[in-house]
Design an enzyme around this catalytic site. Structure first.
Site, PDB file in Angstrom:
ATOM      1  N   LYS A 262     -29.737  32.291 -32.763  1.00  0.00           N
ATOM      2  CA  LYS A 262     -29.492  30.991 -32.148  1.00  0.00           C
ATOM      3  C   LYS A 262     -28.307  31.070 -31.192  1.00  0.00           C
ATOM      4  O   LYS A 262     -27.326  31.786 -31.450  1.00  0.00           O
ATOM      5  CB  LYS A 262     -29.226  29.983 -33.269  1.00  0.00           C
ATOM      6  CG  LYS A 262     -29.149  28.528 -32.862  1.00  0.00           C
ATOM      7  CD  LYS A 262     -29.015  27.683 -34.136  1.00  0.00           C
ATOM      8  CE  LYS A 262     -28.940  26.201 -33.882  1.00  0.00           C
ATOM      9  NZ  LYS A 262     -28.870  25.441 -35.157  1.00  0.00           N
TER      10      LYS A 262
ATOM     11  N   SER B   6     -32.366  21.669 -34.707  1.00  0.00           N
ATOM     12  CA  SER B   6     -31.620  22.477 -33.746  1.00  0.00           C
ATOM     13  C   SER B   6     -31.889  23.967 -33.805  1.00  0.00           C
ATOM     14  O   SER B   6     -31.668  24.664 -32.826  1.00  0.00           O
ATOM     15  CB  SER B   6     -30.114  22.212 -33.887  1.00  0.00           C
ATOM     16  OG  SER B   6     -29.580  22.796 -35.036  1.00  0.00           O
TER      17      SER B   6
ATOM     18  N   SER C 255     -31.400  21.739 -40.165  1.00  0.00           N
ATOM     19  CA  SER C 255     -31.635  22.492 -38.932  1.00  0.00           C
ATOM     20  C   SER C 255     -32.245  23.868 -39.126  1.00  0.00           C
ATOM     21  O   SER C 255     -32.621  24.516 -38.147  1.00  0.00           O
ATOM     22  CB  SER C 255     -30.335  22.620 -38.134  1.00  0.00           C
ATOM     23  OG  SER C 255     -29.916  21.363 -37.687  1.00  0.00           O
TER      24      SER C 255
END
Length: 554
Positions: A134, A215, A239
């Site tokens: 990420k 996210s 998330s």
């Protein structure tokens, strides 16, 4: 100032938290995109239903590692395959936009790791395997770390994050970084999962107009579409587990402190977890062991001494459900989606037939309080303001040095930064001003309600190994104008407690993925992995994406 929320309680201020044809050793799932059609019908048909034309996943980490040992493939060949696949599926084709940036030095890293294998041997099971992470983790290389924000394109971290360093030490190829909800969802109070100014809108590979959810959506989509061997996500509240459910992959949110957050753009440190997202529980367990460890740069990891393991695969057992006591918390965590409920009921029956004792109901006494408590706003705003300011002020490069400067940058570049979202989330964080005493009291309340009076209370009362519930509803449609609709989910208790949670694919409703979440007490990752793996082996619920185009209705 009281923040008004457009979605149920847990959103709060911050949701922050070689080509396939020449590579027979990797199953190409493109290629359901060319003509696979998803099975439709009642949710009850979805638990083990394979999409028409969908193919099983390719080899996992252990198989790829074995193929490298016997010399059938190399890190260079595998890295080239994934880079070409990203170009074909992520940049073009379905246009998933899961990968925000590829590592310009990935092939060089792969060549170096192949040479090291020949001259010095193998570092471990991740040696030469391409991984994505990420876009919140610093890397001291030519990649950017931006949280999806144009404001940080000038940032130049000089030190690897703990996660990047651990992956390099394990021999992984850092293939690139994944898209995310900008600032881990914290830029806006409205719900825009998978959208960032820098990366655009990530799309769900099972249905291209459906939300990738939350996210870590880029990492989940990349794992689902086989754009990497596995990926790394983060979770403050939902998330990891939510996008894992929406994209039919396994997502592990560990106990806070099991994996270091040093060198990561943090949101709410008391809740922030780093965890693997992969296509199987075994792959996730392998990555978890590579990342776990005490790190002096992250004081929270000190608590993991005596609890962490370097090999979590030792706990995997195909018959691991037999004799387990699993509770079903009906209140709050069922009832918001009939499709999710139906698939969860099927999953519970699979567990029962596999020898688990199901305690139903086994409600979390404080469930509704956890969803409604305003103390979450206090904790999120207090911690997020300090975490963002700390990162901006200490990261080298040409970029805003504080939260007010970031807000000003976004206003100056509103045509790109604020194209679909308002920055009312960032503005609220800046405006809300809680004292240290107010923060400490709020954090203590969160921990009391979620731990001693919440998860631990129900586990103790019924002598349970874990709780299980639907992770979330089938993914809704992407709505950049109004924000995506959020019906409900399971993540809040473990999020506020800092306890572990694991999503496992459970089925499909009208071709849309649905998952179930196992949650437990602190440091119960071995138990949860055992249960999740055993359920996965019994249910075989996952299939590869079908890349259905947008349409009206379904």
């Amino acid at each position: 100032m009281r923040l008004e929320r457009s979605t149920p309680g847990r959103r709060g201020v911050l949701a922050m938290g070689l080509a396939a044809a020449t590579a027979p050793w990797v199953t190409s799932a493109t290629d359901a995109a060319a003509g696979g059609t998803a099975t439709q019908g009642r949710a009850a048909q979805g638990t083990a239903t394979q999409a028409a034309g969908a193919q099983p996943d390719g080899p996992g980490i252990a198989e790829l590692a074995h193929q490298m040992v016997v010399g059938r493939i190399s890190a260079v060949e595998l890295t080239r395959y994934y880079l070409e696949r990203i170009e074909r599926i992520d940049r073009r084709g379905p246009g998933l936009r899961a990968v925000i940036e590829v590592n310009p030095d990935a092939m060089r890293e792969a060549r170096r790791l192949d040479a090291e294998r020949r001259t010095r041997g193998v570092r471990g099971p991740l040696h030469g395997l391409p991984m994505l992470m990420k876009d919140l983790f610093d890397t001291a290389d030519r990649m950017h770390t931006t949280a999806g924000s144009l404001a940080l394109e000038g940032g130049r971290p000089k030190v690897d994050s703990a996660v990047a360093a651990k992956l390099r030490a394990a021999g992984a190829v850092l293939l690139g970084k994944t898209n995310l909800s900008e600032w881990a969802g914290g830029i806006s109070i409205t719900h825009h999962p998978g959208w960032s100014a820098r990366g655009g809108q990530t799309r769900n590979p099972y249905k291209l107009d459906r939300s990738p959810s939350e996210s870590s959506s880029g990492t989940a989509v990349a794992a689902a579409a086989n754009l990497c061997v596995a990926g790394i996500g983060t979770e403050t509240n939902g998330s990891i587990v939510d996008p894992a459910a929406a994209n039919s992959v396994v997502g592990v949110k560990p106990t806070v402190g099991l994996i270091s957050r040093a060198g990561m753009i943090q949101g709410v440190p008391s809740q922030d977890s780093v965890g693997p997202i992969a296509r199987t529980v075994r792959d996730a367990a392998i990555v978890l062991g590579a990342l776990a460890g005490v790190d002096e740069r992250d004081p929270a990891t000190k608590a993991s001494r005596g609890h962490l393991h370097l090999d979590y695969t030792q706990f995997l057992d195909d018959d691991g459900l037999r004799g387990a006591r699993i509770g079903v918390p009906r209140e709050v965590y069922f009832g918001y989606s009939s499709h999710a409920d139906e698939i969860a009921e099927q999953a519970i029956e699979v567990m029962r037939k596999a020898g688990a004792t199901i305690v139903d109901p086994a409600n979390i006494p404080t469930a509704q309080q956890l969803e409604d408590t305003e103390t979450s706003i206090v904790v999120q705003a207090y911690e997020a303001k300090r975490a963002i300011n700390r990162y901006l002020s200490t990261t080298p490069g040409d970029h805003p040095r504080s939260l007010p400067e970031l807000i000003a940058f976004n206003r100056e570049h509103a045509d790109r930064e604020l194209l679909y979202v308002r920055q009312d989330g960032l503005e609220a964080i800046q405006a809300l001003d809680f004292s240290d005493a107010e923060y400490r009291a709020a954090l203590a309340t969160n921990h009391r309600l979620s731990r001693t009076e919440g998860i631990d209370a129900v586990l103790r009362q019924h002598r349970l190994d874990a709780l299980v519930m639907p992770t979330s509803a089938p993914p809704g449609k992407i709505d950049l104008i109004n924000g995506d609709n959020y019906l409900g989910g399971s993540s809040t208790p473990a999020a506020l407690a800092g306890y572990p949670a694991i999503n496992v694919p459970a089925g499909f409703a009208f071709g849309l993925p649905v998952g179930i979440t196992f949650i437990g007490t602190a440091w119960s990752e071995p138990v949860l992995l055992r249960l999740a793996h055993a359920y996965e082996q019994k249910s075989q619920a996952r299939h590869t994406p079908t890349y259905r185009p947008a349409d009206i209705g379904l």
